[in-house]
Design a protein around this motif. Structure first.
Motif, PDB file in Angstrom:
ATOM      1  N   UNK A  28       0.657  -1.673  -0.121  1.00 18.48           N
ATOM      2  CA  UNK A  28       0.087   0.028  -0.387  1.00 18.48           C
ATOM      3  C   UNK A  28       0.845   1.336  -0.156  1.00 18.48           C
ATOM      4  N   UNK A  29       0.886   2.360  -1.035  1.00 20.55           N
ATOM      5  CA  UNK A  29       0.928   3.867  -1.359  1.00 20.55           C
ATOM      6  C   UNK A  29       1.340   4.029   0.228  1.00 20.55           C
ATOM      7  N   UNK A  30       1.909   4.246   1.008  1.00 21.54           N
ATOM      8  CA  UNK A  30       1.948   5.313   1.823  1.00 21.54           C
ATOM      9  C   UNK A  30       2.062   7.010   1.606  1.00 21.54           C
ATOM     10  N   UNK A  31       1.354   7.598   2.837  1.00 23.56           N
ATOM     11  CA  UNK A  31       1.617   9.098   1.798  1.00 23.56           C
ATOM     12  C   UNK A  31       2.773  10.017   2.575  1.00 23.56           C
ATOM     13  N   UNK A  32       2.519   9.465   4.135  1.00 24.59           N
ATOM     14  CA  UNK A  32       4.315  10.620   4.428  1.00 24.59           C
ATOM     15  C   UNK A  32       4.930   8.928   5.467  1.00 24.59           C
ATOM     16  N   UNK A  33       5.890   9.572   5.461  1.00 22.41           N
ATOM     17  CA  UNK A  33       6.814   8.634   6.027  1.00 22.41           C
ATOM     18  C   UNK A  33       7.267   9.095   7.518  1.00 22.41           C
ATOM     19  N   UNK A  34       7.557   8.351   8.314  1.00 20.36           N
ATOM     20  CA  UNK A  34       7.366   8.903   9.983  1.00 20.36           C
ATOM     21  C   UNK A  34       8.576   9.695  10.254  1.00 20.36           C
ATOM     22  N   UNK A  35       8.240  10.754  11.153  1.00 23.18           N
ATOM     23  CA  UNK A  35       8.904  11.898  11.546  1.00 23.18           C
ATOM     24  C   UNK A  35      10.217  11.213  12.197  1.00 23.18           C
ATOM     25  N   UNK A  36      10.726  12.193  11.822  1.00 21.84           N
ATOM     26  CA  UNK A  36      12.232  12.205  12.137  1.00 21.84           C
ATOM     27  C   UNK A  36      13.321  12.902  12.651  1.00 21.84           C
ATOM     28  N   UNK A  37      13.700  13.975  13.805  1.00 20.11           N
ATOM     29  CA  UNK A  37      14.378  14.894  14.428  1.00 20.11           C
ATOM     30  C   UNK A  37      15.504  14.758  15.325  1.00 20.11           C
ATOM     31  N   UNK A  38      16.594  14.727  14.358  1.00 20.75           N
ATOM     32  CA  UNK A  38      17.721  15.012  14.973  1.00 20.75           C
ATOM     33  C   UNK A  38      18.482  15.911  14.522  1.00 20.75           C
ATOM     34  N   UNK A  39      19.597  16.644  15.511  1.00 16.65           N
ATOM     35  CA  UNK A  39      20.184  17.770  15.785  1.00 16.65           C
ATOM     36  C   UNK A  39      19.005  18.831  15.374  1.00 16.65           C
ATOM     37  N   UNK A  40      18.942  18.481  16.129  1.00 20.44           N
ATOM     38  CA  UNK A  40      17.553  19.944  16.282  1.00 20.44           C
ATOM     39  C   UNK A  40      16.375  20.370  15.103  1.00 20.44           C
ATOM     40  N   UNK A 112      13.219  22.812  18.109  1.00 20.35           N
ATOM     41  CA  UNK A 112      12.551  22.547  19.390  1.00 20.35           C
ATOM     42  C   UNK A 112      11.170  21.320  18.390  1.00 20.35           C
ATOM     43  N   UNK A 113      11.410  20.717  19.586  1.00 20.44           N
ATOM     44  CA  UNK A 113      10.784  19.154  18.422  1.00 20.44           C
ATOM     45  C   UNK A 113       9.245  19.557  18.797  1.00 20.44           C
ATOM     46  N   UNK A 114       9.229  19.757  20.080  1.00 18.02           N
ATOM     47  CA  UNK A 114       7.571  20.195  20.320  1.00 18.02           C
ATOM     48  C   UNK A 114       6.785  20.637  19.409  1.00 18.02           C
TER      49      UNK A 114
END
Length: 174
Positions: A28-40, A112-114
């Motif tokens: 199935x085609x996903x429309x968005x990949x996972x959120x990643x947060x690295x080095x700001x 600012x991750x949040x």
């Protein structure tokens, strides 16, 4: 069994010889990949063209009270620059690449991750990827601390007081 092995070899990039009767089967085609947060910096891929993402980004920035938004073009990328309510810089970059566009967000000097996660979520909501939710009255924010200088550090005026006293004297001494 041969079909599975052949499809696995094609997907892993192994060069095979012979005739392949069945190509790789896409899930199935996903429309968005996972959120990643690295080095700001927050990053997420969306399977939309850049033109579709532009209105979602400006709307999401407006939802989270990012003001003074300006669009610039830089080497094939679209960059939205704005300011948060506490006057930190917000930079949202769209890097288009065929059918997938990568969005990266940088807030302030150290991130600012949040707030980055909330902005990505609002973009997903505006695209219809996430279920609708209320716009927060106060956007979530937790500015990252400065990794180089602590707010609790001893100020220079106290730290260097003895050195300054040794250099500057009221009386000339040979």
């Amino acid at each position: 069994m041969r079909r599975i092995a052949l499809a696995a070899a094609v997907l892993s990039g192994i060069q095979t010889t012979g005739c392949m009767t069945v190509g790789p089967i896409a899930g199935p085609v996903m429309s968005a990949t996972a959120f990643t947060y690295t080095a700001g910096r927050a990053t997420q891929d969306f399977h939309y063209p850049a033109a579709t993402l532009q209105s979602a980004i400006t709307g999401a920035m407006d939802d989270l009270r990012v003001h003074s938004v300006q669009l610039t073009h830089d080497a094939g990328m679209l960059v939205y620059n704005g300011s948060t309510a506490d006057n930190r810089r917000v930079s949202v970059t769209i890097r288009p690449n065929q059918a997938v566009s990568r969005i990266s967000i940088r807030i302030g000097w150290f991130g600012d991750e949040p707030l980055s996660r909330a902005l990505m979520d609002r973009i997903g909501i505006r695209l219809g990827e996430l279920p609708p939710s209320a716009i927060p009255v106060d956007p979530p924010s937790e500015p990252a601390s400065n990794p180089y200088f602590s707010r609790d550090a001893v100020p220079d005026s106290v730290m260097l007081r003895d050195q300054a006293d040794a250099i500057y004297r009221d009386t000339p001494v040979p």
